[in-house]
Motif scaffolding. Structure first.
Motif, PDB file in Angstrom:
ATOM      1  N   ASN A 149       0.863  -1.171   0.000  1.00 51.69           N
ATOM      2  CA  ASN A 149       0.000   0.000   0.000  1.00 51.69           C
ATOM      3  C   ASN A 149       0.908   1.232   0.000  1.00 51.69           C
ATOM      4  O   ASN A 149       1.529   1.567   1.019  1.00 51.69           O
ATOM      5  CB  ASN A 149      -0.909  -0.009   1.231  1.00 51.69           C
ATOM      6  N   GLU A 150       0.997   1.886  -1.145  1.00 47.77           N
ATOM      7  CA  GLU A 150       1.927   3.005  -1.282  1.00 47.77           C
ATOM      8  C   GLU A 150       1.504   4.209  -0.456  1.00 47.77           C
ATOM      9  O   GLU A 150       2.295   5.162  -0.311  1.00 47.77           O
ATOM     10  CB  GLU A 150       2.050   3.390  -2.759  1.00 47.77           C
ATOM     11  N   ARG A 151       0.297   4.198   0.060  1.00 48.81           N
ATOM     12  CA  ARG A 151      -0.132   5.284   0.928  1.00 48.81           C
ATOM     13  C   ARG A 151       0.243   5.034   2.396  1.00 48.81           C
ATOM     14  O   ARG A 151      -0.033   5.863   3.251  1.00 48.81           O
ATOM     15  CB  ARG A 151      -1.645   5.481   0.809  1.00 48.81           C
ATOM     16  N   ASP A 152       0.832   3.891   2.665  1.00 51.02           N
ATOM     17  CA  ASP A 152       1.270   3.552   4.024  1.00 51.02           C
ATOM     18  C   ASP A 152       2.782   3.355   3.996  1.00 51.02           C
ATOM     19  O   ASP A 152       3.296   2.241   4.155  1.00 51.02           O
ATOM     20  CB  ASP A 152       0.550   2.291   4.498  1.00 51.02           C
ATOM     21  N   GLN A 153       3.512   4.452   3.745  1.00 53.65           N
ATOM     22  CA  GLN A 153       4.967   4.427   3.651  1.00 53.65           C
ATOM     23  C   GLN A 153       5.560   5.511   4.527  1.00 53.65           C
ATOM     24  O   GLN A 153       4.927   6.533   4.811  1.00 53.65           O
ATOM     25  CB  GLN A 153       5.440   4.670   2.204  1.00 53.65           C
ATOM     26  N   ALA A 154       6.800   5.302   4.931  1.00 54.40           N
ATOM     27  CA  ALA A 154       7.542   6.313   5.692  1.00 54.40           C
ATOM     28  C   ALA A 154       9.005   6.258   5.267  1.00 54.40           C
ATOM     29  O   ALA A 154       9.552   5.179   4.982  1.00 54.40           O
ATOM     30  CB  ALA A 154       7.417   6.089   7.193  1.00 54.40           C
ATOM     31  N   VAL A 155       9.637   7.426   5.222  1.00 53.69           N
ATOM     32  CA  VAL A 155      11.044   7.544   4.817  1.00 53.69           C
ATOM     33  C   VAL A 155      11.838   8.111   5.982  1.00 53.69           C
ATOM     34  O   VAL A 155      11.422   9.082   6.636  1.00 53.69           O
ATOM     35  CB  VAL A 155      11.184   8.444   3.574  1.00 53.69           C
ATOM     36  N   ILE A 156      13.012   7.515   6.260  1.00 53.04           N
ATOM     37  CA  ILE A 156      13.935   8.004   7.295  1.00 53.04           C
ATOM     38  C   ILE A 156      15.042   8.773   6.600  1.00 53.04           C
ATOM     39  O   ILE A 156      15.717   8.231   5.700  1.00 53.04           O
ATOM     40  CB  ILE A 156      14.509   6.839   8.122  1.00 53.04           C
ATOM     41  N   GLN A 157      15.244  10.043   6.980  1.00 53.86           N
ATOM     42  CA  GLN A 157      16.251  10.895   6.389  1.00 53.86           C
ATOM     43  C   GLN A 157      17.179  11.462   7.453  1.00 53.86           C
ATOM     44  O   GLN A 157      16.820  11.582   8.637  1.00 53.86           O
ATOM     45  CB  GLN A 157      15.600  12.073   5.643  1.00 53.86           C
ATOM     46  N   ALA A 158      18.373  11.854   6.986  1.00 56.00           N
ATOM     47  CA  ALA A 158      19.312  12.577   7.848  1.00 56.00           C
ATOM     48  C   ALA A 158      19.086  14.072   7.669  1.00 56.00           C
ATOM     49  O   ALA A 158      18.899  14.551   6.551  1.00 56.00           O
ATOM     50  CB  ALA A 158      20.748  12.220   7.462  1.00 56.00           C
ATOM     51  N   ARG A 159      19.094  14.830   8.774  1.00 55.02           N
ATOM     52  CA  ARG A 159      18.866  16.263   8.711  1.00 55.02           C
ATOM     53  C   ARG A 159      20.147  17.078   8.922  1.00 55.02           C
ATOM     54  O   ARG A 159      20.112  18.299   8.838  1.00 55.02           O
ATOM     55  CB  ARG A 159      17.836  16.668   9.753  1.00 55.02           C
ATOM     56  N   ALA A 160      21.252  16.383   9.234  1.00 53.95           N
ATOM     57  CA  ALA A 160      22.533  17.066   9.420  1.00 53.95           C
ATOM     58  C   ALA A 160      23.646  16.098   9.038  1.00 53.95           C
ATOM     59  O   ALA A 160      23.448  14.875   8.946  1.00 53.95           O
ATOM     60  CB  ALA A 160      22.705  17.541  10.858  1.00 53.95           C
ATOM     61  N   THR A 161      24.800  16.641   8.788  1.00 51.48           N
ATOM     62  CA  THR A 161      25.949  15.804   8.450  1.00 51.48           C
ATOM     63  C   THR A 161      26.365  14.989   9.675  1.00 51.48           C
ATOM     64  O   THR A 161      26.472  15.497  10.794  1.00 51.48           O
ATOM     65  CB  THR A 161      27.118  16.671   7.987  1.00 51.48           C
ATOM     66  N   GLY A 162      26.592  13.679   9.421  1.00 48.70           N
ATOM     67  CA  GLY A 162      26.948  12.813  10.539  1.00 48.70           C
ATOM     68  C   GLY A 162      27.526  11.506  10.045  1.00 48.70           C
ATOM     69  O   GLY A 162      27.819  11.317   8.848  1.00 48.70           O
ATOM     70  N   TYR A 163      27.692  10.582  10.996  1.00 48.46           N
ATOM     71  CA  TYR A 163      28.303   9.290  10.717  1.00 48.46           C
ATOM     72  C   TYR A 163      27.449   8.189  11.347  1.00 48.46           C
ATOM     73  O   TYR A 163      26.939   8.349  12.456  1.00 48.46           O
ATOM     74  CB  TYR A 163      29.719   9.247  11.283  1.00 48.46           C
ATOM     75  N   VAL A 164      27.304   7.092  10.594  1.00 45.26           N
ATOM     76  CA  VAL A 164      26.513   5.959  11.084  1.00 45.26           C
ATOM     77  C   VAL A 164      27.390   5.135  12.006  1.00 45.26           C
ATOM     78  O   VAL A 164      28.375   4.529  11.579  1.00 45.26           O
ATOM     79  CB  VAL A 164      25.990   5.090   9.916  1.00 45.26           C
ATOM     80  N   GLU A 165      27.049   5.133  13.275  1.00 48.54           N
ATOM     81  CA  GLU A 165      27.813   4.352  14.236  1.00 48.54           C
ATOM     82  C   GLU A 165      27.248   2.948  14.417  1.00 48.54           C
ATOM     83  O   GLU A 165      28.002   1.986  14.610  1.00 48.54           O
ATOM     84  CB  GLU A 165      27.844   5.076  15.587  1.00 48.54           C
ATOM     85  N   ARG A 166      25.882   2.819  14.326  1.00 45.42           N
ATOM     86  CA  ARG A 166      25.287   1.479  14.528  1.00 45.42           C
ATOM     87  C   ARG A 166      23.962   1.388  13.790  1.00 45.42           C
ATOM     88  O   ARG A 166      23.161   2.303  13.839  1.00 45.42           O
ATOM     89  CB  ARG A 166      25.085   1.204  16.007  1.00 45.42           C
TER      90      ARG A 166
END
Length: 528
Positions: A149-166
């Protein structure tokens, strides 16, 4: 008075009496001949027809109007002695010294019915059904597949410069719950925003404007209200923070790995919910009219036997598959227990209940000619009339009739093609009787004569003929209907012809043969 004169007077009186008697016999023969012509209208009928025509003239009626005296529709006006000539308005005949006669829609001239005797109906297996009024409940079956269901979607975004630790979720299609930790980021800008907030808190805690501005900066770098509340309650900055899943579902796309650098606006992951799913059904083009948005749907799948998933049509997609001639219907199904997964095969039953009532007949009563849709209307006395109808949707063996029929009428549902082949839907004649009745063309007496051709039409010829003793006719000029074999080759106006005819059932002279007669050789004058 001398004897010679007396004899002359007596001879004259006798001659006059003989002439009157001959004229009386001629008129009697005319009346009898007309009465023997296979059901022709009598002089009384003609008189009543002429009287009706005069009334129509006074009332301003014409062909197509309803005669208030009879309640019947006027088809046309005609002269019974001149076949093939029809007039739209009442008046005097241009051929005879008489008024035209009206023809009505349900009279003998109306050939829109075929009469079938009860015995023949039984032999043909004729069945009829009543035209009813009710609510149509279309039911359409289709197959399809499950999609997100394409109307039941969510996107996770970064809002600042950073590094993925885990990364707490490491693969696509992993299931996640709402609020579950998804990724831990180290964000230097986040530490700076927190340090600024803590400094303002220590120096100017009473300045509400400065505190609100510092709090807003932390929101802009991606901190949640809960994280901001933790900073406010503590005295140290936290440059690492955890992003949680905004909805429950599965990870449809994962764009980061541990150790990666992320920039503002970069998509980290996409999550699709599974509480509801789409089922894309392939609906045949011919049944698309039975499916509309809001139609209730029940779906079943072999992957979850015994479970019925319910939903409704969300939309009919404006695209037709040219290979299968099907449309796509997007159905939204509830997915309790998240048993339905994208790609699963499902069978769907569309159940549309329409509130408006419709005129309904059995689908088997329809005759599709290619250009029109026809039903045979069963009337009293074994009569059947072809009726053009406009059809709507069809479901469960019932078809909606939008125009042409009324509730309470009866239509033929079996053997209508046998009746239709007899009627030909063009000029239906009563030929399916129990015992064939000889027609005027085989039983009426024949009459012969010679005449001169005055005019030639498509369906009739005008002849000037001499006396015809067999029917007690004198010399006259009148029209005759064309013979079945058509006109002789080379026939022209002015030709002398020998003809044979009979009086048809309508009281009109019908030619059976017309043969040109060679002109006699010119007689040589005798010399004195």
């Amino acid at each position: 008075m001398s004897p010679a004169v007396r004899k002359t007077v007596i001879a004259a009186v006798a001659l006059a009496a003989l002439g009157g008697a001959a004229y009386g016999l001629y008129m009697l023969g005319m009346n009898r001949g007309m009465g023997m012509s296979g059901g022709a209208a009598s002089s009384t009928d003609n008189a009543s027809g002429e009287a009706a025509t005069r009334e129509h003239e006074k009332a301003g009626l014409k062909a197509g109007d309803i005669d208030p005296a009879t309640g019947k529709r006027i088809l046309y006006y005609h002269d019974p002695m001149v076949p093939g000539k029809r007039f739209d308005k009442p008046g005097k005949s241009p051929f005879m010294d008489m008024m035209l006669v009206p023809a009505y829609s349900d009279g003998d001239t109306d050939t829109g019915t075929v009469t079938v005797s009860p015995r023949v109906q039984q032999n043909l297996g004729v069945r009829t059904a009543e035209v009813t009024e009710g609510v149509l409940r279309p039911q359409v079956s289709a197959v399809g597949s499950i999609a997100y269901n394409e109307r039941d979607q969510a996107v996770i975004q970064a809002r600042a410069t950073g590094y993925v630790e885990r990364l707490h979720v490491r693969a696509t299609l992993d299931r996640v719950a709402k609020g579950q930790p998804f990724v831990d980021l180290y964000v230097p800008d986040l530490a700076a925003a927190q340090e600024e907030f803590l400094a303002i808190k220590r120096v100017a805690a009473g300045d509400a404007a400065l505190m609100a501005a510092a709090r807003q900066r932390m929101k802009l770098v991606g901190m949640s209200d809960e994280q901001i509340a933790r900073v406010e309650s503590g005295d140290s900055a936290r440059p690492r923070f955890t992003i949680t899943a905004p909805i429950g579902g599965v990870v449809a796309e994962l764009a980061v790995r541990e150790g990666m650098t992320v920039s503002p606006g970069m998509m980290l992951a996409r999550i699709n919910g599974l509480s509801t799913v789409w089922a894309v059904a392939e609906v045949p083009e011919s049944q698309a009219a039975l499916v509309r948005p809001g139609t209730k749907v029940e779906a079943r799948t072999p992957g979850v036997p015994g479970t019925v998933f319910r939903g409704a049509v969300q939309a009919l997609l404006p695209e037709v598959n040219p290979a299968t001639r099907t449309l796509k219907a997007r159905v939204e199904l509830a997915n309790p227990g998240t048993h339905l997964s994208p790609g699963m095969f499902v069978t769907m039953q569309f159940m549309d209940t329409r509130a408006e009532k419709a005129v309904l007949i059995p689908t088997e009563a329809l005759i599709q000619t290619g250009k029109r849709t026809v039903v045979l209307l069963a009337e009293e006395g074994g009569k059947f009339t072809p009726v053009d109808v406009e059809v709507g949707i069809e479901s469960g063996g019932q078809t909606e009739i939008k125009r042409g029929l009324k509730p309470g009428q009866r239509v033929v549902v079996s053997s209508q093609f046998l009746i239709d082949s007899e009627a030909s839907l063009k000029g239906v004649e009563a030929r399916l009787n129990q015992v064939p009745t000889p027609g005027a063309s085989t039983t009426a007496p024949r009459h012969q004569g010679e005449a001169r051709v005055e005019a030639i039409g498509k369906d009739a010829v005008t002849l000037t003929h001499g006396p015809i003793p067999s029917i007690k006719w004198g010399a006259m000029t009148m029209d005759f209907k064309a013979p079945p074999t058509g006109w002789p080759r080379g026939l022209a106006v002015g030709d002398r012809v020998a003809f044979e005819f009979y009086m048809s059932a309508e009281g009109l002279p019908q030619l059976t043969s017309l043969t040109p007669v060679a002109p006699p050789p010119a007689a040589s004058r005798a010399k004195p």
